[in-house]
Design a protein around this motif. Structure first.
Motif, PDB file in Angstrom:
ATOM      1  N   THR A  67      39.480  94.589  89.943  1.00  0.00           N
ATOM      2  CA  THR A  67      39.343  96.046  89.964  1.00  0.00           C
ATOM      3  C   THR A  67      40.449  96.627  90.860  1.00  0.00           C
ATOM      4  N   GLY A  68      40.992  97.761  90.430  1.00  0.00           N
ATOM      5  CA  GLY A  68      42.128  98.326  91.166  1.00  0.00           C
ATOM      6  C   GLY A  68      43.307  97.363  91.157  1.00  0.00           C
ATOM      7  N   GLY A  69      43.434  96.626  90.068  1.00  0.00           N
ATOM      8  CA  GLY A  69      44.424  95.539  90.014  1.00  0.00           C
ATOM      9  C   GLY A  69      45.831  95.967  89.676  1.00  0.00           C
ATOM     10  N   ALA A  70      46.084  97.290  89.618  1.00  0.00           N
ATOM     11  CA  ALA A  70      47.414  97.745  89.228  1.00  0.00           C
ATOM     12  C   ALA A  70      48.312  98.102  90.406  1.00  0.00           C
ATOM     13  N   LYS A  71      47.718  98.250  91.580  1.00  0.00           N
ATOM     14  CA  LYS A  71      48.502  98.732  92.731  1.00  0.00           C
ATOM     15  C   LYS A  71      48.097  97.983  93.988  1.00  0.00           C
ATOM     16  N   GLY A  72      48.967  98.016  94.988  1.00  0.00           N
ATOM     17  CA  GLY A  72      48.620  97.534  96.324  1.00  0.00           C
ATOM     18  C   GLY A  72      48.121  96.092  96.328  1.00  0.00           C
ATOM     19  N   ILE A  73      47.044  95.866  97.052  1.00  0.00           N
ATOM     20  CA  ILE A  73      46.484  94.516  97.189  1.00  0.00           C
ATOM     21  C   ILE A  73      46.038  93.988  95.824  1.00  0.00           C
ATOM     22  N   GLY A  74      45.426  94.856  95.028  1.00  0.00           N
ATOM     23  CA  GLY A  74      44.969  94.448  93.695  1.00  0.00           C
ATOM     24  C   GLY A  74      46.124  93.970  92.831  1.00  0.00           C
ATOM     25  N   GLU A 118      45.612  95.569 108.171  1.00  0.00           N
ATOM     26  CA  GLU A 118      46.777  96.460 108.086  1.00  0.00           C
ATOM     27  C   GLU A 118      47.749  95.901 107.046  1.00  0.00           C
ATOM     28  N   VAL A 119      47.678  96.449 105.848  1.00  0.00           N
ATOM     29  CA  VAL A 119      48.519  95.973 104.740  1.00  0.00           C
ATOM     30  C   VAL A 119      49.219  97.184 104.130  1.00  0.00           C
ATOM     31  N   TRP A 120      50.535  97.140 104.019  1.00  0.00           N
ATOM     32  CA  TRP A 120      51.268  98.287 103.485  1.00  0.00           C
ATOM     33  C   TRP A 120      51.046  98.402 101.985  1.00  0.00           C
ATOM     34  N   THR A 121      50.351  99.455 101.580  1.00  0.00           N
ATOM     35  CA  THR A 121      50.051  99.708 100.160  1.00  0.00           C
ATOM     36  C   THR A 121      50.075 101.230  99.974  1.00  0.00           C
ATOM     37  N   PRO A 122      50.008 101.714  98.729  1.00  0.00           N
ATOM     38  CA  PRO A 122      49.930 103.179  98.545  1.00  0.00           C
ATOM     39  C   PRO A 122      48.758 103.799  99.315  1.00  0.00           C
ATOM     40  N   VAL A 163      39.490 102.728  83.434  1.00  0.00           N
ATOM     41  CA  VAL A 163      38.157 103.201  83.829  1.00  0.00           C
ATOM     42  C   VAL A 163      38.180 103.850  85.209  1.00  0.00           C
ATOM     43  N   GLU A 164      37.347 104.842  85.361  1.00  0.00           N
ATOM     44  CA  GLU A 164      37.022 105.371  86.690  1.00  0.00           C
ATOM     45  C   GLU A 164      35.745 104.649  87.123  1.00  0.00           C
ATOM     46  N   LEU A 165      35.893 103.749  88.082  1.00  0.00           N
ATOM     47  CA  LEU A 165      34.783 102.841  88.417  1.00  0.00           C
ATOM     48  C   LEU A 165      33.617 103.540  89.106  1.00  0.00           C
ATOM     49  N   ALA A 166      33.872 104.734  89.652  1.00  0.00           N
ATOM     50  CA  ALA A 166      32.771 105.471  90.284  1.00  0.00           C
ATOM     51  C   ALA A 166      31.743 105.917  89.245  1.00  0.00           C
ATOM     52  N   ASN A 173      36.244  92.157  93.213  1.00  0.00           N
ATOM     53  CA  ASN A 173      35.898  93.543  93.527  1.00  0.00           C
ATOM     54  C   ASN A 173      36.858  94.021  94.615  1.00  0.00           C
ATOM     55  N   ASN A 174      37.780  94.896  94.226  1.00  0.00           N
ATOM     56  CA  ASN A 174      38.846  95.279  95.164  1.00  0.00           C
ATOM     57  C   ASN A 174      39.038  96.791  95.283  1.00  0.00           C
ATOM     58  N   ALA A 175      38.774  97.553  94.220  1.00  0.00           N
ATOM     59  CA  ALA A 175      39.099  98.984  94.248  1.00  0.00           C
ATOM     60  C   ALA A 175      38.282  99.702  95.326  1.00  0.00           C
ATOM     61  N   GLY A 211      31.521 107.168 104.973  1.00  0.00           N
ATOM     62  CA  GLY A 211      31.226 106.614 103.642  1.00  0.00           C
ATOM     63  C   GLY A 211      31.921 105.287 103.439  1.00  0.00           C
ATOM     64  N   TYR A 212      33.181 105.230 103.827  1.00  0.00           N
ATOM     65  CA  TYR A 212      33.978 103.999 103.685  1.00  0.00           C
ATOM     66  C   TYR A 212      33.424 102.905 104.592  1.00  0.00           C
ATOM     67  N   ALA A 213      33.129 103.251 105.846  1.00  0.00           N
ATOM     68  CA  ALA A 213      32.608 102.250 106.794  1.00  0.00           C
ATOM     69  C   ALA A 213      31.263 101.706 106.321  1.00  0.00           C
ATOM     70  N   SER A 226      30.181 101.583 103.265  1.00  0.00           N
ATOM     71  CA  SER A 226      30.411 100.753 102.075  1.00  0.00           C
ATOM     72  C   SER A 226      30.925  99.377 102.468  1.00  0.00           C
ATOM     73  N   LYS A 227      31.888  99.347 103.372  1.00  0.00           N
ATOM     74  CA  LYS A 227      32.488  98.057 103.727  1.00  0.00           C
ATOM     75  C   LYS A 227      31.505  97.187 104.508  1.00  0.00           C
ATOM     76  N   GLY A 228      30.650  97.828 105.325  1.00  0.00           N
ATOM     77  CA  GLY A 228      29.602  97.064 106.000  1.00  0.00           C
ATOM     78  C   GLY A 228      28.643  96.460 104.987  1.00  0.00           C
ATOM     79  N   GLY A 243      41.427  99.656  86.071  1.00  0.00           N
ATOM     80  CA  GLY A 243      42.003 100.699  86.913  1.00  0.00           C
ATOM     81  C   GLY A 243      42.000 102.026  86.180  1.00  0.00           C
ATOM     82  N   ARG A 244      42.174 103.113  86.937  1.00  0.00           N
ATOM     83  CA  ARG A 244      41.967 104.421  86.297  1.00  0.00           C
ATOM     84  C   ARG A 244      43.252 105.079  85.802  1.00  0.00           C
ATOM     85  N   ASN A 245      44.405 104.489  86.134  1.00  0.00           N
ATOM     86  CA  ASN A 245      45.657 105.143  85.738  1.00  0.00           C
ATOM     87  C   ASN A 245      46.351 104.312  84.656  1.00  0.00           C
TER      88      ASN A 245
HETATM   89  P1  NAP Z   1      45.587 101.184  96.796  1.00  0.00           P
HETATM   90  O1  NAP Z   1      46.976 100.968  97.227  1.00  0.00           O
HETATM   91  O2  NAP Z   1      45.093 102.589  96.703  1.00  0.00           O
HETATM   92  O3  NAP Z   1      45.332 100.483  95.396  1.00  0.00           O
HETATM   93  C1  NAP Z   1      44.036 100.541  94.855  1.00  0.00           C
HETATM   94  C2  NAP Z   1      44.090 100.626  93.360  1.00  0.00           C
HETATM   95  O4  NAP Z   1      42.739 100.775  92.896  1.00  0.00           O
HETATM   96  C3  NAP Z   1      44.837 101.854  92.835  1.00  0.00           C
HETATM   97  O5  NAP Z   1      45.443 101.517  91.617  1.00  0.00           O
HETATM   98  C4  NAP Z   1      43.708 102.859  92.617  1.00  0.00           C
HETATM   99  O6  NAP Z   1      44.002 103.867  91.684  1.00  0.00           O
HETATM  100  C5  NAP Z   1      42.620 101.942  92.097  1.00  0.00           C
HETATM  101  N1  NAP Z   1      41.295 102.525  92.296  1.00  0.00           N
HETATM  102  C6  NAP Z   1      40.743 102.914  93.471  1.00  0.00           C
HETATM  103  N2  NAP Z   1      39.521 103.420  93.265  1.00  0.00           N
HETATM  104  C7  NAP Z   1      39.295 103.344  91.925  1.00  0.00           C
HETATM  105  C8  NAP Z   1      38.214 103.734  91.083  1.00  0.00           C
HETATM  106  N3  NAP Z   1      37.126 104.321  91.585  1.00  0.00           N
HETATM  107  N4  NAP Z   1      38.300 103.523  89.761  1.00  0.00           N
HETATM  108  C9  NAP Z   1      39.402 102.928  89.235  1.00  0.00           C
HETATM  109  N5  NAP Z   1      40.471 102.555  89.964  1.00  0.00           N
HETATM  110  C10 NAP Z   1      40.414 102.772  91.296  1.00  0.00           C
HETATM  111  O7  NAP Z   1      44.583 100.399  97.789  1.00  0.00           O
HETATM  112  P2  NAP Z   1      44.820  99.047  98.662  1.00  0.00           P
HETATM  113  O8  NAP Z   1      45.345  99.401  99.984  1.00  0.00           O
HETATM  114  O9  NAP Z   1      45.508  98.038  97.820  1.00  0.00           O
HETATM  115  O10 NAP Z   1      43.297  98.647  98.887  1.00  0.00           O
HETATM  116  C11 NAP Z   1      42.624  97.686  98.084  1.00  0.00           C
HETATM  117  C12 NAP Z   1      41.346  97.271  98.799  1.00  0.00           C
HETATM  118  O11 NAP Z   1      41.680  96.736 100.095  1.00  0.00           O
HETATM  119  C13 NAP Z   1      40.365  98.418  99.051  1.00  0.00           C
HETATM  120  O12 NAP Z   1      39.048  97.971  98.863  1.00  0.00           O
HETATM  121  C14 NAP Z   1      40.588  98.755 100.516  1.00  0.00           C
HETATM  122  O13 NAP Z   1      39.434  99.299 101.120  1.00  0.00           O
HETATM  123  C15 NAP Z   1      40.908  97.375 101.079  1.00  0.00           C
HETATM  124  N6  NAP Z   1      41.637  97.444 102.362  1.00  0.00           N
HETATM  125  C16 NAP Z   1      42.955  97.755 102.404  1.00  0.00           C
HETATM  126  C17 NAP Z   1      43.609  97.798 103.632  1.00  0.00           C
HETATM  127  C18 NAP Z   1      45.074  98.085 103.759  1.00  0.00           C
HETATM  128  O14 NAP Z   1      45.605  97.946 104.859  1.00  0.00           O
HETATM  129  N7  NAP Z   1      45.772  98.470 102.684  1.00  0.00           N
HETATM  130  C19 NAP Z   1      42.899  97.535 104.798  1.00  0.00           C
HETATM  131  C20 NAP Z   1      41.551  97.236 104.717  1.00  0.00           C
HETATM  132  C21 NAP Z   1      40.939  97.194 103.470  1.00  0.00           C
HETATM  133  P3  NAP Z   1      44.721 105.240  92.180  1.00  0.00           P
HETATM  134  O15 NAP Z   1      46.165 104.898  92.410  1.00  0.00           O
HETATM  135  O16 NAP Z   1      44.497 106.162  91.046  1.00  0.00           O
HETATM  136  O17 NAP Z   1      44.026 105.690  93.444  1.00  0.00           O
END
Ligand code: NAP
Length: 260
Positions: free
Chosen positions: A13-20, A187-191, A63-66, A90-92, A154-156, A158-160, A38-40
């Motif tokens: 999930t969320g596999g198109a950007k960042g960590i995913g 701390e991971v550099w992502t969008p 999909v919009e996973l919400a 489960n990553n988004a 909300g985020y805290a 959820s993650k807990g 992913g939603r985009n």
């Molecule tokens: P990201 O750069 O925003 O990438 C997440 C991807 O998931 C994006 O493509 C986003 O789409 C998609 N997405 C998010 N919510 C969605 C939804 N409801 N339905 C469909 N697609 C959805 O995020 P990331 O930094 O890689 O984070 C990935 C995970 O790591 C998250 O669970 C985050 O909490 C966790 N995390 C990250 C960090 C960090 O340092 N980066 C630290 C702690 C935890 P859009 O582009 O449209 O938003």
């Protein structure tokens, strides 16, 4: 080390950007078949093109996973196309800044829908298929679950809950040899990270301050470093590891501050 992921099917999930995206690329490079949820549409297509160009196999479902029904659509799509599921990642999620004062009860619930509900919903719908393959679940959490951050209830929450569900599902799924683990970034550099840091008053100074406190090599974790841990946990090379909450964070969350 051969991870034996060849031709196994993994939903990211969320596999198109960042960590995913790093997880999708890594699984595909190991021979696994990736289904990106992913939603985009454009983001989904860009990563599929990249994976296919590199000789890998991937497809996507927009999909919009919400949205609750979206999770069943992801599972239906995967089964229609590949007839099996070997792993669910489960990553988004989004650090959406719903705080005690900045938020309200409606926004809090919405944040849970964005960050937590789809972890449960996807796992629920994937379970019959994971039982068949003795598959695998990886939940991506956050250090915020144990450190707090301020202004992000909300985020805290959820993650807990994701940490708690990792243990809960690991126990419930023991009879089926389905392993469940969590990987925790800090701390991971992502969008997402870039948006968050830019929302703060002095982003450059704040970033430098954070990086100076990351014990191992004073640098951020790369998305690939998270993905490598995920790939290992998905593989039968970690066949006796379940219910674990694994921090891939250069020691940021736990090491002795007086030494760092
Ligand atoms: P990201 O750069 O925003 O990438 C997440 C991807 O998931 C994006 O493509 C986003 O789409 C998609 N997405 C998010 N919510 C969605 C939804 N409801 N339905 C469909 N697609 C959805 O995020 P990331 O930094 O890689 O984070 C990935 C995970 O790591 C998250 O669970 C985050 O909490 C966790 N995390 C990250 C960090 C960090 O340092 N980066 C630290 C702690 C935890 P859009 O582009 O449209 O938003």
């Amino acid at each position: 080390m051969n991870l034996n992921l060849n031709n196994k099917v993994f939903i990211v999930t969320g596999g198109a950007k960042g960590i995913g995206a790093a997880i999708s690329n890594t699984i595909a490079a190991e021979g696994g078949i990736v289904v990106i949820a992913g939603r985009n549409k454009n983001d989904n297509q860009l990563i599929i093109d990249k994976i296919v160009k590199a000789g890998g196999k991937a497809s996507s479902v927009r999909v919009e996973l919400a949205r609750q029904e979206a999770c069943k659509e992801v599972i239906d799509f995967t089964i229609d196309k590949y007839s099996r599921i070997d792993g669910l990642i489960n990553n988004a999620g989004v650090n959406d800044g719903v705080g005690l004062e900045s938020g309200n009860p409606e926004k809090f619930l919405e944040s849970l829908q964005k960050n937590l509900s789809h972890y449960y919903n996807l796992t629920h719908y994937a379970l019959p298929f994971l039982k068949t393959t003795k598959g695998n679940i990886i939940n991506i959490g956050s250090k915020v679950a144990v450190t707090g951050q301020g202004n992000t209830s909300g985020y805290a929450a959820s993650k807990g809950a994701i940490n708690a569900l990792t243990r809960e599902w690991a126990v419930e799924l023991l009879p089926f040899s389905i392993r469940v683990n969590a990987v925790i970034p800090a701390e991971v550099w992502t969008p997402l990270y870039e948006n968050w840091i830019n929302s703060l008053p002095n982003p450059k100074e704040k970033l430098a301050q954070i990086i100076s406190k990351i014990p191992l090599e004073k640098r951020m974790t790369t998305a690939e470093e998270i993905a490598n841990m995920v790939a290992f946990l998905l593989s039968d090379r970690s066949s006796h590891t379940t219910g674990q909450i694994i921090y891939v964070d250069g020691g940021y969350t736990h090491l002795d501050r007086s030494l760092t």
